[in-house]
Design a protein around this motif. Structure first.
Motif, PDB file in Angstrom:
ATOM      1  N   VAL A 122       0.819  -1.382   0.149  1.00 32.91           N
ATOM      2  CA  VAL A 122       0.106   0.089   0.099  1.00 32.91           C
ATOM      3  C   VAL A 122       0.846   1.382  -0.011  1.00 32.91           C
ATOM      4  O   VAL A 122       1.952   1.316   0.455  1.00 32.91           O
ATOM      5  CB  VAL A 122      -1.004  -0.025   1.073  1.00 32.91           C
ATOM      6  N   LYS A 166      -0.008  -5.850  19.468  1.00 34.25           N
ATOM      7  CA  LYS A 166      -0.733  -6.895  18.864  1.00 34.25           C
ATOM      8  C   LYS A 166      -0.103  -7.419  17.620  1.00 34.25           C
ATOM      9  O   LYS A 166      -1.042  -8.352  16.829  1.00 34.25           O
ATOM     10  CB  LYS A 166      -2.217  -6.957  19.060  1.00 34.25           C
ATOM     11  N   CYS A 225      -0.272  -5.983  14.508  1.00 31.28           N
ATOM     12  CA  CYS A 225      -1.174  -5.999  13.434  1.00 31.28           C
ATOM     13  C   CYS A 225      -0.472  -5.299  12.107  1.00 31.28           C
ATOM     14  O   CYS A 225      -0.943  -5.315  11.157  1.00 31.28           O
ATOM     15  CB  CYS A 225      -2.110  -4.897  13.645  1.00 31.28           C
ATOM     16  N   GLY A 226       0.765  -4.588  12.260  1.00 32.09           N
ATOM     17  CA  GLY A 226       1.693  -4.291  11.243  1.00 32.09           C
ATOM     18  C   GLY A 226       1.410  -2.961  10.589  1.00 32.09           C
ATOM     19  O   GLY A 226       1.799  -2.576   9.409  1.00 32.09           O
ATOM     20  N   LEU A 227       0.309  -2.169  11.271  1.00 29.95           N
ATOM     21  CA  LEU A 227       0.057  -0.840  10.639  1.00 29.95           C
ATOM     22  C   LEU A 227       1.490   0.068  10.578  1.00 29.95           C
ATOM     23  O   LEU A 227       1.579   0.675   9.726  1.00 29.95           O
ATOM     24  CB  LEU A 227      -1.121  -0.084  11.276  1.00 29.95           C
ATOM     25  N   ALA A 285       3.547  -1.054   7.897  1.00 29.44           N
ATOM     26  CA  ALA A 285       3.015  -0.739   6.406  1.00 29.44           C
ATOM     27  C   ALA A 285       2.880   0.695   6.058  1.00 29.44           C
ATOM     28  O   ALA A 285       3.320   1.087   5.014  1.00 29.44           O
ATOM     29  CB  ALA A 285       1.585  -1.316   6.211  1.00 29.44           C
ATOM     30  N   TYR A 286       2.706   1.561   6.936  1.00 27.66           N
ATOM     31  CA  TYR A 286       2.556   3.111   6.738  1.00 27.66           C
ATOM     32  C   TYR A 286       3.646   3.869   7.203  1.00 27.66           C
ATOM     33  O   TYR A 286       3.529   5.134   6.607  1.00 27.66           O
ATOM     34  CB  TYR A 286       1.339   3.346   7.418  1.00 27.66           C
ATOM     35  N   GLU A 313       3.234   6.248  16.135  1.00 24.72           N
ATOM     36  CA  GLU A 313       2.689   6.571  17.333  1.00 24.72           C
ATOM     37  C   GLU A 313       1.259   6.914  17.335  1.00 24.72           C
ATOM     38  O   GLU A 313       0.516   6.289  18.181  1.00 24.72           O
ATOM     39  CB  GLU A 313       3.170   7.955  17.680  1.00 24.72           C
ATOM     40  N   LEU A 355      -1.135   6.057  14.738  1.00 24.56           N
ATOM     41  CA  LEU A 355      -1.865   4.912  14.028  1.00 24.56           C
ATOM     42  C   LEU A 355      -2.008   3.815  14.939  1.00 24.56           C
ATOM     43  O   LEU A 355      -2.870   3.017  14.789  1.00 24.56           O
ATOM     44  CB  LEU A 355      -1.150   4.360  12.613  1.00 24.56           C
ATOM     45  N   CYS A 356      -0.969   3.509  15.926  1.00 28.59           N
ATOM     46  CA  CYS A 356      -0.840   2.342  16.584  1.00 28.59           C
ATOM     47  C   CYS A 356      -2.065   2.206  17.416  1.00 28.59           C
ATOM     48  O   CYS A 356      -2.307   2.933  18.357  1.00 28.59           O
ATOM     49  CB  CYS A 356       0.240   2.351  17.750  1.00 28.59           C
ATOM     50  N   PRO A 357      -3.123   1.055  17.335  1.00 28.77           N
ATOM     51  CA  PRO A 357      -4.099   0.985  18.172  1.00 28.77           C
ATOM     52  C   PRO A 357      -3.841   0.547  19.454  1.00 28.77           C
ATOM     53  O   PRO A 357      -4.631   0.370  20.165  1.00 28.77           O
ATOM     54  CB  PRO A 357      -4.949  -0.370  17.228  1.00 28.77           C
ATOM     55  N   ASP A 358      -2.734  -0.111  19.741  1.00 32.81           N
ATOM     56  CA  ASP A 358      -2.425  -0.636  20.938  1.00 32.81           C
ATOM     57  C   ASP A 358      -1.431   0.251  21.769  1.00 32.81           C
ATOM     58  O   ASP A 358      -1.032  -0.114  22.915  1.00 32.81           O
ATOM     59  CB  ASP A 358      -1.263  -1.914  20.754  1.00 32.81           C
TER      60      ASP A 358
END
Lengths: 81, 277
Positions: free
Chosen positions: A2, A25, A27-29, A32-33, A62, A64-67
């Protein structure tokens, strides 16, 4: 792969990127971003800040990280208003 | 204060799935609160039931985890009792607009000073992936195995028509925008609604050909457009992001206080003639 976010802003110098492995967790965001591809995932999916020297301090990882697992260091001073 | 000073660290890692957008909304919300320089003691978070509602357990504000769909009713009570506090209601799409639909429109109509965040992941995640009033046509869900035929509400139009005085929409991909809108919504005096498209990789993505959070954010990037941008005119099929309403209208608690003052000034009326009872 992406496309990275187009409107990132280079904002601060970063000496270290802390990834809280207990909270992450995988998720790899961030991987990727990140516009500078600072992060890698190891064979177990664990996130490693492999190229901190390339970081431009845009804070996208920082935010974007959902965790809430990523912290850029030194921490930013917030201007209230 | 740093962002992490506003959370209850003892409950982390949180319960949301890997890649869940609700964590990103929490992240942005903490940054908004930090940017506004608010103290933990002047904030009240009132949530209902569902994945989104779990946010109230993680923030170190005053928090109420209440009934499904009824968060705004509880929030109204808190605000009427303590109008000096800032009230934030994170609601899921089902929580806000299915079981809580009536509370939502009437809170908007009254223009009570509450910040409502609609975390729209287009699915009931906690209960296993049933479609919601925001799923929309052609979405696959456990209760729509041959695709959903129910059209979705447009949260922005619904909130606007109901009388909300601040209405915005963004996604968990547009994190800077998200923080900015939440900051303005919290600072706004009156009923504010921020709809945030949030990804549920576990129940929505898996059933709708979006394999993970990365792909779902890419979808948000491609399928939305900034309101007023040239591209929004070229592509009317894309969902618009932006601030749709920002206006001043008398706030409910202020109106109530004014009424109390007016009634007090007028005295008890003429029925008892002021005689001691």
């Amino acid at each position: 792969m992406v496309k990275t976010q187009e409107n990132y802003v280079a904002a601060r110098t970063v000496d270290e990127i802390s990834v809280n492995a207990e909270w992450c967790k995988r998720c790899g965001l961030c991987v990727a971003y990140c516009p500078k591809r600072v992060f890698d995932q190891d064979a177990f999916g664990r996130v490693i800040a492999a190229r901190v020297a390339d970081c431009i301090g845009c804070e996208l990882c920082e935010r974007l990280c959902p965790d809430l697992a990523i912290t850029l260091l030194p921490e930013r001073a917030v201007a209230h208003g | 204060m740093a962002v992490q000073d506003y959370i209850r660290k003892r409950f982390f890692p949180h319960i949301w799935c890997a890649g869940c957008g609700h964590g990103t909304v929490l992240n942005a919300l903490l940054r908004s609160v930090e940017a506004l320089g608010l103290s933990k003691d002047e904030l009240v978070m009132v949530s209902g039931i569902g994945c989104s509602a779990r946010i109230s357990g993680y923030v170190d504000f005053h928090t109420l985890h209440t009934l499904h769909g009824r968060a705004l009713a509880f929030a109204t009570g808190v605000k009427m009792g303590r109008p000096d506090l800032k009230i934030i209601c994170p609601l899921g799409d089902g929580d806000a607009l299915a079981i809580g639909g009536n509370h939502f429109i009437h809170a908007a109509r009254r223009n009570i000073d509450v910040t409502t965040i609609v975390l729209n992941n287009q699915i009931y995640g906690m209960t296993g992936g049933q479609f919601s009033p925001l799923s929309g046509c052609d979405v696959n869900a456990t209760t729509a195995p041959y695709a959903n035929i129910d059209p979705a509400f447009d949260t922005v139009n619904l909130a606007t028509a109901s009388g909300a005085t601040f209405v915005a929409r963004t996604t968990t991909f547009h994190v800077h925008e998200l923080e900015k809108y939440l900051t303005r919504a919290i600072a706004h005096r009156g009923f504010s609604v921020v709809e945030v498209l949030s990804q549920c990789p576990t129940h929505f993505g898996r059933r709708n050909n979006q394999s993970d959070a990365v792909e779902m954010l890419d979808h948000f990037r491609q399928q939305t457009v900034a309101r007023g941008a040239k591209r929004s005119r070229e592509r009317p099929d894309l969902m618009q992001r932006g601030i749709f309403v920002e206006e001043e209208r008398p706030e409910y608690c202020e109106q109530y206080d004014a009424l109390v003052a007016k009634a007090s000034a007028a005295g008890n009326g003429t029925n008892n003639g002021g005689a001691a009872s």
